[in-house]
Motif scaffolding. Structure first.
Motif, PDB file in Angstrom:
ATOM      1  N   LEU A   1       0.839  -1.201   0.000  1.00  0.00           N
ATOM      2  CA  LEU A   1       0.000   0.000   0.000  1.00  0.00           C
ATOM      3  C   LEU A   1       0.870   1.246   0.000  1.00  0.00           C
ATOM      4  O   LEU A   1       1.826   1.364   0.775  1.00  0.00           O
ATOM      5  N   GLU A   2       0.506   2.184  -0.865  1.00  0.00           N
ATOM      6  CA  GLU A   2       1.155   3.485  -0.873  1.00  0.00           C
ATOM      7  C   GLU A   2       0.680   4.300   0.330  1.00  0.00           C
ATOM      8  O   GLU A   2      -0.287   3.942   1.002  1.00  0.00           O
ATOM      9  N   ALA A   3       1.375   5.398   0.608  1.00  0.00           N
ATOM     10  CA  ALA A   3       0.978   6.277   1.715  1.00  0.00           C
ATOM     11  C   ALA A   3      -0.437   6.784   1.479  1.00  0.00           C
ATOM     12  O   ALA A   3      -0.761   7.289   0.397  1.00  0.00           O
ATOM     13  N   GLY A   4      -1.289   6.601   2.489  1.00  0.00           N
ATOM     14  CA  GLY A   4      -2.664   7.071   2.400  1.00  0.00           C
ATOM     15  C   GLY A   4      -3.601   6.155   1.639  1.00  0.00           C
ATOM     16  O   GLY A   4      -4.789   6.469   1.502  1.00  0.00           O
ATOM     17  N   GLU A   5      -3.129   5.030   1.176  1.00  0.00           N
ATOM     18  CA  GLU A   5      -3.976   4.131   0.370  1.00  0.00           C
ATOM     19  C   GLU A   5      -4.827   3.240   1.268  1.00  0.00           C
ATOM     20  O   GLU A   5      -4.413   2.832   2.355  1.00  0.00           O
ATOM     21  N   ILE A   6      -6.015   2.912   0.804  1.00  0.00           N
ATOM     22  CA  ILE A   6      -6.935   2.009   1.502  1.00  0.00           C
ATOM     23  C   ILE A   6      -7.209   0.823   0.583  1.00  0.00           C
ATOM     24  O   ILE A   6      -7.482   0.994  -0.610  1.00  0.00           O
ATOM     25  N   TYR A   7      -7.139  -0.391   1.150  1.00  0.00           N
ATOM     26  CA  TYR A   7      -7.317  -1.585   0.326  1.00  0.00           C
ATOM     27  C   TYR A   7      -8.099  -2.623   1.123  1.00  0.00           C
ATOM     28  O   TYR A   7      -7.857  -2.826   2.318  1.00  0.00           O
ATOM     29  N   ALA A   8      -9.029  -3.299   0.460  1.00  0.00           N
ATOM     30  CA  ALA A   8      -9.826  -4.357   1.083  1.00  0.00           C
ATOM     31  C   ALA A   8      -9.449  -5.690   0.451  1.00  0.00           C
ATOM     32  O   ALA A   8      -9.421  -5.818  -0.783  1.00  0.00           O
ATOM     33  N   VAL A   9      -9.151  -6.694   1.290  1.00  0.00           N
ATOM     34  CA  VAL A   9      -8.718  -7.993   0.801  1.00  0.00           C
ATOM     35  C   VAL A   9      -9.547  -9.089   1.480  1.00  0.00           C
ATOM     36  O   VAL A   9      -9.752  -9.063   2.691  1.00  0.00           O
ATOM     37  N   PRO A  10     -10.056 -10.087   0.711  1.00  0.00           N
ATOM     38  CA  PRO A  10     -10.780 -11.205   1.339  1.00  0.00           C
ATOM     39  C   PRO A  10      -9.795 -12.257   1.847  1.00  0.00           C
ATOM     40  O   PRO A  10      -8.766 -12.532   1.211  1.00  0.00           O
ATOM     41  N   ILE A  11     -10.088 -12.839   3.006  1.00  0.00           N
ATOM     42  CA  ILE A  11      -9.245 -13.899   3.568  1.00  0.00           C
ATOM     43  C   ILE A  11     -10.136 -15.048   4.030  1.00  0.00           C
ATOM     44  O   ILE A  11     -11.336 -14.883   4.254  1.00  0.00           O
ATOM     45  N   ARG A  12      -9.514 -16.225   4.129  1.00  0.00           N
ATOM     46  CA  ARG A  12     -10.207 -17.400   4.653  1.00  0.00           C
ATOM     47  C   ARG A  12      -9.417 -17.955   5.826  1.00  0.00           C
ATOM     48  O   ARG A  12      -8.195 -18.095   5.743  1.00  0.00           O
ATOM     49  N   ILE A  13     -10.127 -18.255   6.893  1.00  0.00           N
ATOM     50  CA  ILE A  13      -9.521 -18.864   8.068  1.00  0.00           C
ATOM     51  C   ILE A  13     -10.181 -20.216   8.273  1.00  0.00           C
ATOM     52  O   ILE A  13     -11.416 -20.324   8.302  1.00  0.00           O
ATOM     53  N   SER A  14      -9.362 -21.270   8.394  1.00  0.00           N
ATOM     54  CA  SER A  14      -9.901 -22.626   8.529  1.00  0.00           C
ATOM     55  C   SER A  14      -9.343 -23.303   9.774  1.00  0.00           C
ATOM     56  O   SER A  14      -8.232 -22.995  10.219  1.00  0.00           O
ATOM     57  N   VAL A  15     -10.149 -24.262  10.325  1.00  0.00           N
ATOM     58  CA  VAL A  15      -9.783 -25.044  11.509  1.00  0.00           C
ATOM     59  C   VAL A  15     -10.234 -26.483  11.251  1.00  0.00           C
ATOM     60  O   VAL A  15     -11.344 -26.701  10.728  1.00  0.00           O
ATOM     61  N   PRO A  16      -9.414 -27.487  11.605  1.00  0.00           N
ATOM     62  CA  PRO A  16      -9.886 -28.874  11.468  1.00  0.00           C
ATOM     63  C   PRO A  16     -11.190 -29.093  12.228  1.00  0.00           C
ATOM     64  O   PRO A  16     -11.318 -28.665  13.377  1.00  0.00           O
ATOM     65  N   LYS A  17     -12.115 -29.757  11.582  1.00  0.00           N
ATOM     66  CA  LYS A  17     -13.451 -29.897  12.144  1.00  0.00           C
ATOM     67  C   LYS A  17     -13.445 -30.610  13.488  1.00  0.00           C
ATOM     68  O   LYS A  17     -14.212 -30.269  14.397  1.00  0.00           O
ATOM     69  N   GLU A  18     -12.530 -31.620  13.635  1.00  0.00           N
ATOM     70  CA  GLU A  18     -12.539 -32.397  14.870  1.00  0.00           C
ATOM     71  C   GLU A  18     -12.063 -31.605  16.076  1.00  0.00           C
ATOM     72  O   GLU A  18     -12.294 -31.999  17.225  1.00  0.00           O
ATOM     73  N   GLN A  19     -11.389 -30.434  15.842  1.00  0.00           N
ATOM     74  CA  GLN A  19     -10.920 -29.621  16.960  1.00  0.00           C
ATOM     75  C   GLN A  19     -12.001 -28.718  17.547  1.00  0.00           C
ATOM     76  O   GLN A  19     -11.853 -28.220  18.662  1.00  0.00           O
ATOM     77  N   LEU A  20     -13.055 -28.488  16.802  1.00  0.00           N
ATOM     78  CA  LEU A  20     -14.082 -27.540  17.232  1.00  0.00           C
ATOM     79  C   LEU A  20     -15.009 -28.196  18.243  1.00  0.00           C
ATOM     80  O   LEU A  20     -15.664 -29.200  17.959  1.00  0.00           O
ATOM     81  N   GLN A  21     -15.050 -27.644  19.436  1.00  0.00           N
ATOM     82  CA  GLN A  21     -15.933 -28.112  20.481  1.00  0.00           C
ATOM     83  C   GLN A  21     -17.085 -27.145  20.749  1.00  0.00           C
ATOM     84  O   GLN A  21     -18.133 -27.552  21.251  1.00  0.00           O
ATOM     85  N   ASP A  22     -16.877 -25.877  20.432  1.00  0.00           N
ATOM     86  CA  ASP A  22     -17.900 -24.850  20.651  1.00  0.00           C
ATOM     87  C   ASP A  22     -18.300 -24.246  19.314  1.00  0.00           C
ATOM     88  O   ASP A  22     -17.604 -24.370  18.300  1.00  0.00           O
ATOM     89  N   THR A  23     -19.447 -23.552  19.351  1.00  0.00           N
ATOM     90  CA  THR A  23     -19.935 -22.914  18.125  1.00  0.00           C
ATOM     91  C   THR A  23     -19.150 -21.650  17.803  1.00  0.00           C
ATOM     92  O   THR A  23     -18.860 -21.370  16.642  1.00  0.00           O
ATOM     93  N   LYS A  24     -18.781 -20.866  18.830  1.00  0.00           N
ATOM     94  CA  LYS A  24     -18.091 -19.592  18.615  1.00  0.00           C
ATOM     95  C   LYS A  24     -16.734 -19.615  19.311  1.00  0.00           C
ATOM     96  O   LYS A  24     -16.602 -20.109  20.432  1.00  0.00           O
ATOM     97  N   HIS A  25     -15.754 -19.036  18.611  1.00  0.00           N
ATOM     98  CA  HIS A  25     -14.397 -18.947  19.144  1.00  0.00           C
ATOM     99  C   HIS A  25     -13.889 -17.528  18.874  1.00  0.00           C
ATOM    100  O   HIS A  25     -13.955 -17.043  17.737  1.00  0.00           O
ATOM    101  N   ASN A  26     -13.379 -16.878  19.921  1.00  0.00           N
ATOM    102  CA  ASN A  26     -12.845 -15.525  19.777  1.00  0.00           C
ATOM    103  C   ASN A  26     -11.431 -15.581  19.206  1.00  0.00           C
ATOM    104  O   ASN A  26     -10.589 -16.357  19.689  1.00  0.00           O
TER     105      ASN A  26
END
Length: 476
Positions: free
Chosen positions: A425-450
């Motif tokens: 990013l140049e000085a003063g520039e604003i940019y929006a980027v999509p990201i994906r975060i993944s977790v192995p399904k067997e590790q999830l014990q709760d519905t929400k994680h902070n």
């Protein structure tokens, strides 16, 4: 235009005289004000407070820092460059904070010293003072100006008036260029105007503020202080018995009257006021301070200087007109520390401290994270649960940086972040980027994680911003 009787008041001479009473307009001056030039303590204070403000106003737009204008309010780009910092629309609360602090400072100063802002630092006062200086240089002092206006048109009168208006126009144009230069880079503005390539909006505002300054400081003057300024209307709410302001000591001054050498007027019961009217002749808003406190008074202190100079000439003590309080006039004592003033000082100090802390700890990098709120709260992909986010990065620093994004969680899960690439990013520039975060399904014990999503510059780790969000998985 029609006026009712309540819009009209008789002049002082008509009130004191007999016979038919004629009326003049309440909302305009009956005659042009010809102020007398005076020297004294408060005249020098006005000069020493006005000149630094003028120097700052005219020269700050010409200062460059790191190749850019030091103070530039770039409205099209929605960026506000102030010295080494850049502020955006998201920093609007800081502007509100500054305005609130300014209001509290004004309240505190008014409670303590009355309307000194108007008398010494208000732009209307400072610019009017410059225009009056031009009148005095070109047309002479008070008596000469009165005679010149009363005389028929002649070559000398036309020359003196033209010289006055030329100086006024020069000051007005310089004022307009400096003011617009805070919004339109001033080096470009001057060149564009000289070559007739200026943007129409820039040219319009330069012309508008030139004319506004010319007529406002040249002709309206006291009308602004008397009838247009709201401060004059509510200042009395902030006054108390110990507020320092310009007062006339009626006990000492009355009964007033002229003096002759060799006569003991004290024995005849006369006061110290010789009724010379110098206090009225130097007043920029054309009031007689001897009539008592008036809302038009701007506490400039010129009447104090005039009266002191007259007292020196006649051999009387100074201070017939002075900065004092109602309590001091009545009891001889003034309370400088009082609850309301202390309260203002405490609140203002706290606000300034918090504002300073906010500025010093403010990061030039700002990240905003929005989790995908579509119909699918999460995705299943090859045994992993994925959440999709959009990260908006705002580089408010004055240099370009390359940024990376990482994720942290405090629950021990294996978070994997996928993003298209590192972001430059140049000085003063604003940019929006999509990201994906993944977790192995067997590790999830709760519905929400902070989780925390951190955006940081690769070349300067101190430039980072952390944003808290939630990772959502399937119900167990």
């Amino acid at each position: 235009m029609r006026f009712v009787l309540s819009d009209l008041i008789p002049t002082r001479e008509e009130q004191e005289g007999e016979g038919n009473v004629r009326y003049r307009m309440l909302y305009e001056s009956e005659d042009k004000i010809y102020t007398r030039h005076i020297r004294g303590v408060y005249t020098r204070i006005r000069k020493y407070t006005g000149l630094p403000l003028l120097a700052a106003f005219f020269f700050i737009p010409w200062i460059n820092i790191d190749g850019r204008q030091a103070v530039h309010f770039d409205l099209p780009e929605r960026k506000f460059n102030i010295l080494w910092a850049t502020f955006g629309p998201q920093d609007g609360f800081l502007l509100a904070w500054i305005l609130i602090m300014s209001a509290f400072a004004l309240f505190a100063v008014t409670t303590w010293l009355g309307r000194v802002w108007c008398g010494f630092t208000c732009p209307q006062t400072v610019w009017t003072m410059m225009f009056m200086w031009a009148e005095r240089i070109c047309q002479g002092d008070r008596v000469k100006r009165m005679k010149l206006d009363a005389a028929p048109m002649s070559a000398e009168k036309a020359l003196r008036k033209s010289a006055t208006y030329a100086i006024w126009l020069f000051i007005a144009l310089a004022t307009a260029l400096a003011f617009v230069g805070y919004f339109y880079p001033i080096r470009e503005l001057v060149v564009d105007l000289a070559t007739f390539n200026a943007h129409p909006a820039g040219a319009f505002w330069v012309g508008f503020f030139t004319l506004a300054t010319f007529f406002n400081a040249g002709f309206m003057r006291e009308q602004v202080c008397k009838y247009m300024c709201p401060y004059a209307r509510f200042q009395s709410v902030m006054y108390d018995q110990d507020t320092l302001a310009v007062y006339y000591d009626a006990r000492r001054g009355e009964t007033r009257g002229p003096r002759k050498k060799g006569v003991d007027y004290k024995a005849e019961g006369m006061g110290d006021c010789i009724d010379c009217y110098w206090c009225v002749q130097v007043c920029p808003v054309d009031i007689d301070i001897r009539d008592g406190m008036q809302y038009e008074c701007i506490n400039c202190g010129l009447c104090v200087d005039a009266c002191n100079s007259v007292m020196d000439k006649v051999g009387y003590p100074r201070g017939l007109i002075r900065f004092t309080s109602e309590d001091e006039l009545e009891t001889g004592k003034t309370k400088y520390l009082r609850p309301r003033l202390i309260g203002y000082a405490i609140v203002l100090s706290a606000m300034v401290g918090l504002f300073t802390q906010q500025i010093l700890t403010r990061s030039p990098i700002e990240a905003e994270v929005l989790r995908d709120r579509g119909a699918r709260l999460y995705r299943e992909y090859r045994g992993d649960i994925q959440n999709v986010y959009t990260v908006k990065i705002n580089n408010m620093d004055q240099a370009a940086h390359q940024f990376t994004i990482r994720v942290e969680g405090k629950d021990g899960l294996d978070y994997t972040l996928r993003m298209p690439r590192q972001i430059y990013l140049e000085a003063g520039e604003i940019y929006a980027v999509p990201i994906r975060i993944s977790v192995p399904k067997e590790q999830l014990q709760d519905t929400k994680h902070n989780i925390d999503i951190i955006v940081e510059a690769l070349d300067e780790k101190a430039l980072a911003d952390r944003h808290k969000t939630v990772f959502i998985g399937p119900k167990k």
